[in-house]
Scaffold this motif. Structure first.
Motif, PDB file in Angstrom:
ATOM      1  N   UNK A  30       0.821  -1.302  -0.081  1.00  0.00           N
ATOM      2  CA  UNK A  30      -0.018  -0.037  -0.172  1.00  0.00           C
ATOM      3  C   UNK A  30       0.944   1.204  -0.004  1.00  0.00           C
ATOM      4  N   UNK A  31       0.500   2.085  -1.040  1.00  0.00           N
ATOM      5  CA  UNK A  31       1.377   3.388  -1.064  1.00  0.00           C
ATOM      6  C   UNK A  31       0.719   4.697  -0.787  1.00  0.00           C
ATOM      7  N   UNK A  32      -0.782   4.391  -0.700  1.00  0.00           N
ATOM      8  CA  UNK A  32      -1.446   5.830  -0.541  1.00  0.00           C
ATOM      9  C   UNK A  32      -2.841   5.198  -0.248  1.00  0.00           C
ATOM     10  N   UNK A  33      -3.528   6.209   0.976  1.00  0.00           N
ATOM     11  CA  UNK A  33      -5.065   5.886   1.074  1.00  0.00           C
ATOM     12  C   UNK A  33      -5.695   7.228   0.806  1.00  0.00           C
ATOM     13  N   UNK A  34      -6.637   7.110   0.202  1.00  0.00           N
ATOM     14  CA  UNK A  34      -7.477   8.385  -0.121  1.00  0.00           C
ATOM     15  C   UNK A  34      -9.075   7.988   0.082  1.00  0.00           C
ATOM     16  N   UNK A  35      -9.913   9.131   0.002  1.00  0.00           N
ATOM     17  CA  UNK A  35     -11.248   9.180   0.109  1.00  0.00           C
ATOM     18  C   UNK A  35     -11.825  10.019  -1.009  1.00  0.00           C
ATOM     19  N   UNK A  36     -13.008   9.506  -1.533  1.00  0.00           N
ATOM     20  CA  UNK A  36     -13.392  10.116  -2.858  1.00  0.00           C
ATOM     21  C   UNK A  36     -14.210  11.456  -1.977  1.00  0.00           C
ATOM     22  N   UNK A  37     -14.282  12.393  -2.690  1.00  0.00           N
ATOM     23  CA  UNK A  37     -14.789  13.760  -2.362  1.00  0.00           C
ATOM     24  C   UNK A  37     -16.170  13.516  -2.358  1.00  0.00           C
ATOM     25  N   UNK A  38     -16.853  12.770  -2.915  1.00  0.00           N
ATOM     26  CA  UNK A  38     -18.393  12.340  -2.790  1.00  0.00           C
ATOM     27  C   UNK A  38     -18.743  11.176  -2.024  1.00  0.00           C
ATOM     28  N   UNK A  39     -17.725  10.885  -1.085  1.00  0.00           N
ATOM     29  CA  UNK A  39     -18.144   9.725   0.072  1.00  0.00           C
ATOM     30  C   UNK A  39     -19.223  10.413   0.885  1.00  0.00           C
ATOM     31  N   UNK A  40     -20.133   9.780   1.210  1.00  0.00           N
ATOM     32  CA  UNK A  40     -21.238  10.501   2.116  1.00  0.00           C
ATOM     33  C   UNK A  40     -20.965  10.401   3.485  1.00  0.00           C
ATOM     34  N   UNK A  41     -19.599   9.862   3.886  1.00  0.00           N
ATOM     35  CA  UNK A  41     -19.180   9.921   5.724  1.00  0.00           C
ATOM     36  C   UNK A  41     -17.934  11.043   5.733  1.00  0.00           C
ATOM     37  N   UNK A  42     -17.006  10.514   4.609  1.00  0.00           N
ATOM     38  CA  UNK A  42     -15.590  11.204   4.917  1.00  0.00           C
ATOM     39  C   UNK A  42     -15.505  12.517   4.191  1.00  0.00           C
ATOM     40  N   UNK A  43     -16.505  12.644   2.801  1.00  0.00           N
ATOM     41  CA  UNK A  43     -16.323  13.991   2.079  1.00  0.00           C
ATOM     42  C   UNK A  43     -14.941  14.074   1.575  1.00  0.00           C
ATOM     43  N   UNK A  44     -14.107  13.006   1.369  1.00  0.00           N
ATOM     44  CA  UNK A  44     -12.974  13.278   0.850  1.00  0.00           C
ATOM     45  C   UNK A  44     -11.856  13.541   1.882  1.00  0.00           C
ATOM     46  N   UNK A  45     -12.078  13.517   3.049  1.00  0.00           N
ATOM     47  CA  UNK A  45     -11.051  13.638   4.250  1.00  0.00           C
ATOM     48  C   UNK A  45     -11.052  12.577   5.327  1.00  0.00           C
ATOM     49  N   UNK A  46      -9.641  12.209   5.274  1.00  0.00           N
ATOM     50  CA  UNK A  46      -9.759  11.029   6.394  1.00  0.00           C
ATOM     51  C   UNK A  46      -8.916  11.513   7.604  1.00  0.00           C
ATOM     52  N   UNK A  47      -9.083  10.822   8.918  1.00  0.00           N
ATOM     53  CA  UNK A  47      -8.491  11.380   9.825  1.00  0.00           C
ATOM     54  C   UNK A  47      -7.143  10.686   9.717  1.00  0.00           C
ATOM     55  N   UNK A  48      -6.100  10.925  10.701  1.00  0.00           N
ATOM     56  CA  UNK A  48      -4.750  10.350  10.564  1.00  0.00           C
ATOM     57  C   UNK A  48      -4.604   8.873  10.833  1.00  0.00           C
ATOM     58  N   UNK A  49      -5.604   8.320  11.182  1.00  0.00           N
ATOM     59  CA  UNK A  49      -5.733   6.776  11.412  1.00  0.00           C
ATOM     60  C   UNK A  49      -5.944   6.338   9.958  1.00  0.00           C
ATOM     61  N   UNK A  50      -7.073   6.709   9.316  1.00  0.00           N
ATOM     62  CA  UNK A  50      -7.437   6.202   8.100  1.00  0.00           C
ATOM     63  C   UNK A  50      -6.503   6.554   7.123  1.00  0.00           C
ATOM     64  N   UNK A  51      -5.838   7.731   7.027  1.00  0.00           N
ATOM     65  CA  UNK A  51      -4.890   8.084   6.065  1.00  0.00           C
ATOM     66  C   UNK A  51      -3.613   7.388   6.215  1.00  0.00           C
ATOM     67  N   UNK A  52      -3.057   7.381   7.257  1.00  0.00           N
ATOM     68  CA  UNK A  52      -1.501   6.938   7.672  1.00  0.00           C
ATOM     69  C   UNK A  52      -1.651   5.536   8.170  1.00  0.00           C
ATOM     70  N   UNK A  53      -2.614   4.806   8.493  1.00  0.00           N
ATOM     71  CA  UNK A  53      -2.448   3.677   9.285  1.00  0.00           C
ATOM     72  C   UNK A  53      -2.219   2.446   8.480  1.00  0.00           C
TER      73      UNK A  53
END
Length: 61
Positions: A30-53
């Motif tokens: 795994x080189x990167x974790x992202x979230x789609x801007x249209x995600x109904x929960x994250x709206x494209x933004x992840x917390x530090x655990x989600x992004x770097x875990x």
């Protein structure tokens, strides 16, 4: 950003919120974790655990 990387959609398991994740894979890791801007929960933004875990998921030792 390289678009030829395999992508896998998933849900974050760090808490009960259930943010949508897109996992970017290269050379069997795994080189990167992202979230789609249209995600109904994250709206494209992840917390530090989600992004770097990803180190926890890839722990081989």
């Amino acid at each position: 950003m390289r678009e030829d990387r395999p992508l896998t959609d998933s849900a974050c398991g760090y808490c009960g919120v259930g943010c949508g994740l897109t996992v970017h894979v290269q050379d069997n890791g795994i080189v990167k974790v992202t979230s789609a801007h249209d995600d109904p929960v994250a709206h494209g933004t992840l917390c530090i655990k989600g992004r770097f875990g990803r180190q926890y998921v890839q722990n081989r030792g």
